[in-house]
Design a protein around this motif. Sequence first.
Motif, PDB file in Angstrom:
ATOM      1  N   HIS A  52       9.838   4.653  -6.299  1.00  0.00           N
ATOM      2  CA  HIS A  52      11.102   4.131  -6.670  1.00  0.00           C
ATOM      3  C   HIS A  52      11.911   5.075  -7.049  1.00  0.00           C
ATOM      4  O   HIS A  52      13.126   4.528  -7.168  1.00  0.00           O
ATOM      5  CB  HIS A  52      11.104   3.551  -7.791  1.00  0.00           C
ATOM      6  N   ARG A  85      -1.828  -9.037 -11.891  1.00  0.00           N
ATOM      7  CA  ARG A  85      -0.483  -9.739 -11.538  1.00  0.00           C
ATOM      8  C   ARG A  85      -0.484 -10.528 -11.822  1.00  0.00           C
ATOM      9  O   ARG A  85       0.946 -11.019 -12.853  1.00  0.00           O
ATOM     10  CB  ARG A  85      -0.605  -8.928 -10.422  1.00  0.00           C
ATOM     11  N   ASP A 118      -0.759  -2.830  -7.148  1.00  0.00           N
ATOM     12  CA  ASP A 118       0.002  -4.177  -6.730  1.00  0.00           C
ATOM     13  C   ASP A 118      -0.845  -3.899  -5.583  1.00  0.00           C
ATOM     14  O   ASP A 118      -0.668  -5.038  -4.782  1.00  0.00           O
ATOM     15  CB  ASP A 118       1.030  -3.325  -6.066  1.00  0.00           C
TER      16      ASP A 118
HETATM   17 MG    MG Z   1       4.975  -2.337  -8.721  1.00  0.00          MG
END
Ligand code: MG
Length: 137
Positions: A52, A85, A118
Amino acid sequence: IERTLSIIKPDATRRNLTGKINAKFEEAGLRIVAQKRIKLTMDQAGQFYEVHKERPFYGELCEFMASEPVVVQVLEGESAILKNREVMGATNPADAADGTIRKEFALSVGENSVHGSDAPDTAAQEISFFFSGLELV
Ligand code: MG
Ligand code: ATP
């Protein structure tokens, strides 16, 4: 059977929500097979969230993750990555479904109580970032 890396973030550890969040995982059929409470340095947070680094919230995210202790854990179960998730809910608590961790506990899109890997490759990478082979049975 699959494993995923989960983090209970500072906004949640600060409010003493570790047990309530762990109950959600266990109720969903996820087994906590490793767990420890640690305090990340800014460098470690930066490395963990390297993907990120070009995003506008990167600095804020790293400061938040290094601000107070976190609980890092390995969850195991059938389709553990996806299941985790689902239990976490959408990144932004305003969009999270009823009954999810983020709907019940998250404060904002940044202070959103939990992290979960993820995909299988990121799960393997994130598990080995925090846990050695000896800590995993
Ligand atoms: Mg993530
Ligand atoms: P995580 O990776 O933590 O499980 P996620 O996959 O739902 O969450 P990402 O898009 O990967 O979300 O973002 C990583 C984290 O960065 C989010 O969990 C959140 O804490 C923070 N974040 C994401 N978007 C924003 C934003 N717009 N403002 C501030 N923080 C954000």
